[in-house]
Design a protein around this motif. Structure first.
Motif, PDB file in Angstrom:
ATOM      1  N   GLY A 172      51.872   0.269  34.297  1.00  0.00           N
ATOM      2  CA  GLY A 172      50.541   0.274  34.881  1.00  0.00           C
ATOM      3  C   GLY A 172      50.007  -1.115  35.185  1.00  0.00           C
ATOM      4  O   GLY A 172      50.447  -2.110  34.608  1.00  0.00           O
ATOM      5  N   ASP A 186      46.855   5.189  33.488  1.00  0.00           N
ATOM      6  CA  ASP A 186      46.252   5.656  34.732  1.00  0.00           C
ATOM      7  C   ASP A 186      47.267   6.068  35.801  1.00  0.00           C
ATOM      8  O   ASP A 186      47.036   7.024  36.554  1.00  0.00           O
ATOM      9  N   SER A 187      48.394   5.370  35.884  1.00  0.00           N
ATOM     10  CA  SER A 187      49.355   5.630  36.965  1.00  0.00           C
ATOM     11  C   SER A 187      50.559   6.458  36.523  1.00  0.00           C
ATOM     12  O   SER A 187      51.457   6.716  37.320  1.00  0.00           O
TER      13      SER A 187
END
Length: 213
Positions: free
Chosen positions: A131, A95-96
């Protein structure tokens, strides 16, 4: 200190992975049995290192001008897509990750979805990033185990070669390679007297691994 915090800077890490690929090539004639490998030109401006224990676990490390990214897969981890009914990447792993680095994993050969952790670092980062992932109690993502297969000292590599290849590589020439000594046929023979040293040298030359500095 965690294994993540112990990771060297990207350039030092890349050099270390090249060194380990050289030593694997010297110690193991069969490419498919090697634990560490390195591809100098995986893509334009991108080099790739791979650590594969032959039992379903691996690390893929990519180095580019946009930064570096490490994809790890521990097949026994609860975070594995194969351990879930829906067979999907565990929430938060990617996600990051900056888009320019995540793009590097899109090659089909990298198997982007076979992942239990991801680590990255852009030129603007002062440390390696990971993450924000919720791991079930009593489980882990395999990062501690897999990052420990990056052997940061010649002594650790010699012990690994004894355990994995069943070859006791002499410490002094292994240390020379860790220190960036030029690869020569004579040095190859000192590490593995039983190999075809001239052929190994030619393979290392073709892989762009003769010069380590």
């Amino acid at each position: 200190m965690s294994k993540l915090e112990q990771l060297p800077e990207p350039e030092a890490l890349k050099k270390l992975l090249r060194i380990q690929a050289v030593l694997n090539t010297i110690l193991c004639e069969d490419e498919w049995l090697r634990y560490h490998s390195f591809t100098q030109e995986w893509d334009e401006g991108v080099c790739m290192a791979k650590i594969d224990n032959g039992s379903g676990d691996h690390l893929i490390l990519l180095f580019s001008p946009e930064g570096s990214i490490i994809k790890g897969f521990d097949h026994e981890s609860a975070l594995s897509p194969y351990a879930q009914d829906e067979h999907k990447v565990w929430p938060g792993i990617y996600d990051s990750v900056p888009k320019e680095l995540l793009t590097l994993l899109e090659d089909e050969a990298i198997q982007q979805e076979d992942v239990t952790f991801c680590i990255w670092r852009t030129p603007n980062d002062s440390s390696w990033q990971k993450g924000n992932i919720v791991i079930p109690d009593g489980n882990d993502d395999g990062s501690g185990f897999l990052l420990s297969t990056i052997f940061q000292t010649p002594e650790d590599f010699v012990q690994f070669s004894k355990d994995y290849f069943e070859i006791t590589a002499p410490l002094d020439p292994v240390e020379n390679i860790y220190q960036g000594a030029p690869i020569t046929v004579d040095l190859i023979k000192k590490i593995n007297p039983d190999c075809a040293a001239e052929d190994v040298y030619q393979e290392l030359e073709s892989l762009g691994l003769v010069k380590l500095m």
